[in-house]
Design a protein around this motif. Structure first.
Motif, PDB file in Angstrom:
ATOM      1  N   GLN A 131      33.263 -52.673  26.104  1.00  0.00           N
ATOM      2  CA  GLN A 131      34.839 -51.645  26.534  1.00  0.00           C
ATOM      3  C   GLN A 131      33.922 -50.421  27.653  1.00  0.00           C
ATOM      4  N   PHE A 132      32.991 -50.002  27.267  1.00  0.00           N
ATOM      5  CA  PHE A 132      32.138 -49.100  28.197  1.00  0.00           C
ATOM      6  C   PHE A 132      31.842 -49.599  29.760  1.00  0.00           C
ATOM      7  N   LYS A 133      31.325 -51.202  29.906  1.00  0.00           N
ATOM      8  CA  LYS A 133      31.495 -51.379  30.867  1.00  0.00           C
ATOM      9  C   LYS A 133      32.453 -52.010  31.600  1.00  0.00           C
ATOM     10  N   SER A 134      33.454 -52.321  30.659  1.00  0.00           N
ATOM     11  CA  SER A 134      34.972 -52.540  31.722  1.00  0.00           C
ATOM     12  C   SER A 134      35.100 -51.444  32.354  1.00  0.00           C
ATOM     13  N   VAL A 135      35.417 -50.216  31.289  1.00  0.00           N
ATOM     14  CA  VAL A 135      35.868 -49.492  32.012  1.00  0.00           C
ATOM     15  C   VAL A 135      35.485 -48.357  33.233  1.00  0.00           C
ATOM     16  N   ALA A 136      34.075 -48.695  33.062  1.00  0.00           N
ATOM     17  CA  ALA A 136      32.947 -48.460  34.148  1.00  0.00           C
ATOM     18  C   ALA A 136      33.301 -48.743  35.214  1.00  0.00           C
ATOM     19  N   ARG A 137      33.444 -50.161  35.044  1.00  0.00           N
ATOM     20  CA  ARG A 137      33.703 -51.621  36.540  1.00  0.00           C
ATOM     21  C   ARG A 137      35.220 -51.058  36.906  1.00  0.00           C
ATOM     22  N   SER A 138      36.344 -50.962  36.267  1.00  0.00           N
ATOM     23  CA  SER A 138      37.536 -50.270  36.444  1.00  0.00           C
ATOM     24  C   SER A 138      37.143 -49.027  37.044  1.00  0.00           C
ATOM     25  N   LEU A 139      36.664 -47.501  36.732  1.00  0.00           N
ATOM     26  CA  LEU A 139      36.576 -46.617  37.536  1.00  0.00           C
ATOM     27  C   LEU A 139      35.299 -46.560  38.833  1.00  0.00           C
ATOM     28  N   ARG A 140      34.718 -47.289  38.512  1.00  0.00           N
ATOM     29  CA  ARG A 140      33.751 -47.761  40.314  1.00  0.00           C
ATOM     30  C   ARG A 140      35.006 -48.246  41.342  1.00  0.00           C
ATOM     31  N   ALA A 141      35.561 -49.611  40.909  1.00  0.00           N
ATOM     32  CA  ALA A 141      36.452 -49.913  41.808  1.00  0.00           C
ATOM     33  C   ALA A 141      37.756 -48.447  42.840  1.00  0.00           C
ATOM     34  N   ALA A 142      38.385 -47.466  41.552  1.00  0.00           N
ATOM     35  CA  ALA A 142      39.155 -46.619  41.175  1.00  0.00           C
ATOM     36  C   ALA A 142      39.305 -45.567  42.190  1.00  0.00           C
ATOM     37  N   VAL A 143      37.428 -44.654  41.912  1.00  0.00           N
ATOM     38  CA  VAL A 143      36.919 -43.854  42.970  1.00  0.00           C
ATOM     39  C   VAL A 143      36.665 -44.573  43.818  1.00  0.00           C
ATOM     40  N   SER A 144      36.493 -45.644  44.782  1.00  0.00           N
ATOM     41  CA  SER A 144      36.276 -46.434  45.592  1.00  0.00           C
ATOM     42  C   SER A 144      36.613 -45.245  47.164  1.00  0.00           C
ATOM     43  N   TYR A 145      36.508 -45.740  47.422  1.00  0.00           N
ATOM     44  CA  TYR A 145      36.940 -45.307  48.940  1.00  0.00           C
ATOM     45  C   TYR A 145      37.588 -46.299  49.554  1.00  0.00           C
ATOM     46  N   ASP A 146      39.657 -45.735  49.840  1.00  0.00           N
ATOM     47  CA  ASP A 146      40.085 -47.368  50.961  1.00  0.00           C
ATOM     48  C   ASP A 146      40.324 -47.129  52.052  1.00  0.00           C
ATOM     49  N   ALA A 147      39.054 -48.231  53.313  1.00  0.00           N
ATOM     50  CA  ALA A 147      39.708 -47.734  54.426  1.00  0.00           C
ATOM     51  C   ALA A 147      40.689 -47.462  55.048  1.00  0.00           C
ATOM     52  N   ALA A 148      41.739 -48.497  54.767  1.00  0.00           N
ATOM     53  CA  ALA A 148      42.926 -48.036  54.824  1.00  0.00           C
ATOM     54  C   ALA A 148      43.910 -46.634  55.212  1.00  0.00           C
ATOM     55  N   SER A 149      43.300 -46.297  54.252  1.00  0.00           N
ATOM     56  CA  SER A 149      43.936 -44.988  54.120  1.00  0.00           C
ATOM     57  C   SER A 149      43.338 -43.680  53.829  1.00  0.00           C
ATOM     58  N   GLU A 150      41.957 -43.366  54.879  1.00  0.00           N
ATOM     59  CA  GLU A 150      40.893 -42.526  54.553  1.00  0.00           C
ATOM     60  C   GLU A 150      41.484 -41.013  54.640  1.00  0.00           C
ATOM     61  N   GLY A 151      40.809 -40.610  54.102  1.00  0.00           N
ATOM     62  CA  GLY A 151      41.987 -38.882  54.357  1.00  0.00           C
ATOM     63  C   GLY A 151      43.639 -39.227  53.186  1.00  0.00           C
ATOM     64  N   GLU A 152      43.998 -39.794  52.953  1.00  0.00           N
ATOM     65  CA  GLU A 152      45.107 -39.625  52.693  1.00  0.00           C
ATOM     66  C   GLU A 152      44.919 -39.704  50.795  1.00  0.00           C
ATOM     67  N   ILE A 153      45.892 -38.644  50.676  1.00  0.00           N
ATOM     68  CA  ILE A 153      45.925 -38.794  49.010  1.00  0.00           C
ATOM     69  C   ILE A 153      46.853 -40.174  48.267  1.00  0.00           C
ATOM     70  N   PRO A 154      46.604 -40.924  47.889  1.00  0.00           N
ATOM     71  CA  PRO A 154      47.173 -42.081  47.145  1.00  0.00           C
ATOM     72  C   PRO A 154      48.474 -41.830  46.479  1.00  0.00           C
ATOM     73  N   SER A 155      49.259 -41.742  46.739  1.00  0.00           N
ATOM     74  CA  SER A 155      50.643 -40.890  46.065  1.00  0.00           C
ATOM     75  C   SER A 155      51.608 -40.622  47.113  1.00  0.00           C
ATOM     76  N   THR A 156      53.122 -41.114  46.963  1.00  0.00           N
ATOM     77  CA  THR A 156      53.932 -40.244  47.738  1.00  0.00           C
ATOM     78  C   THR A 156      54.097 -38.911  47.417  1.00  0.00           C
ATOM     79  N   LYS A 157      54.142 -38.238  46.075  1.00  0.00           N
ATOM     80  CA  LYS A 157      53.904 -36.864  46.035  1.00  0.00           C
ATOM     81  C   LYS A 157      52.924 -35.968  47.029  1.00  0.00           C
ATOM     82  N   GLY A 158      51.987 -37.049  47.781  1.00  0.00           N
ATOM     83  CA  GLY A 158      51.039 -35.909  47.747  1.00  0.00           C
ATOM     84  C   GLY A 158      50.028 -35.028  47.160  1.00  0.00           C
ATOM     85  N   VAL A 159      50.395 -35.596  46.296  1.00  0.00           N
ATOM     86  CA  VAL A 159      49.353 -34.909  45.120  1.00  0.00           C
ATOM     87  C   VAL A 159      49.159 -35.905  44.230  1.00  0.00           C
ATOM     88  N   LEU A 160      47.610 -36.221  43.256  1.00  0.00           N
ATOM     89  CA  LEU A 160      47.770 -36.638  42.091  1.00  0.00           C
ATOM     90  C   LEU A 160      47.329 -35.493  41.205  1.00  0.00           C
TER      91      LEU A 160
END
Length: 195
Positions: free
Chosen positions: A166-195
């Motif tokens: 569990q701890f390893k899997s969640v760590a790897r999932s978080l590592r991916a989720a917090v990484s930067y997306d080059a295609a959406s630099e500086g954007e908030i990844p939500s149609t709401k404009g806020v997360l």
């Protein structure tokens, strides 16, 4: 820099926690619970978050308050370090094998706290650690971080492997989720404009 420092003191625990989401996976952990130290050390390694935790808790009672309050502090630190969440990938998942155990985690840095925990563990304890405290840790973490997190045991019988997975899997999932997306630099990844 995506860093945070959390100081939390109650009648049950006194915690200092530091995190750097852009670290190397270095850790310095002293929770007062050897098994939790092990889990947080490998969480840091697999997320590549630099993590420092010092906790003095009422472990003469049991580890419940220590585990829950460290979960609160870790979740608070992740939320604080992420700030507005601009440019992050937001989602992450990992199907992780740990010997005979197979653990799936999937998460959304959504601003909505939710835990779906579908993990059966036959043993009540790993050493002196109550296995039910794993769920308490993740529940505290998601409430404080405002992350949607799903954890499922797809297979496995050994309690240590199931919790470590569990701890390893969640760590790897978080590592991916917090990484930067080059295609959406500086954007908030939500149609709401806020997360």
């Amino acid at each position: 820099m995506r860093t945070a420092y959390i100081k939390r003191k109650t009648n049950e625990t006194d915690i200092d926690l530091k995190i750097d989401l852009d670290g190397k996976g270095n850790s310095e952990i002293d929770s007062g619970c050897g098994f939790l130290d092990h889990m947080l050390t490998l969480f840091s390694k697999h997320s590549r978050f630099d993590l420092s935790v010092k906790c003095v808790g009422d472990t003469e009672v049991d580890y419940h308050h220590t585990v829950e309050d460290i979960g609160i502090c870790l979740g608070t630190a992740v939320k604080k370090a992420l700030g507005e969440k601009r440019g992050i990938k937001r989602y992450g998942s990992m199907l992780l094998p740990m010997d005979e155990a197979l653990i799936l985690s999937a998460l959304d840095i959504s601003g909505r706290a939710y835990l779906a925990y579908n993990v059966k563990i036959k043993s009540d304890r790993v050493g002196d650690f109550d296995t039910e405290l794993a769920e308490e840790f993740w529940q505290a973490f998601v409430r404080a971080s405002e992350i949607t997190l799903h954890i499922r045991r797809m297979g496995g019988t050994n309690a240590h492997h199931i919790i470590e997975g569990q701890f390893k899997s969640v760590a790897r999932s978080l590592r991916a989720a917090v990484s930067y997306d080059a295609a959406s630099e500086g954007e908030i990844p939500s149609t709401k404009g806020v997360l």
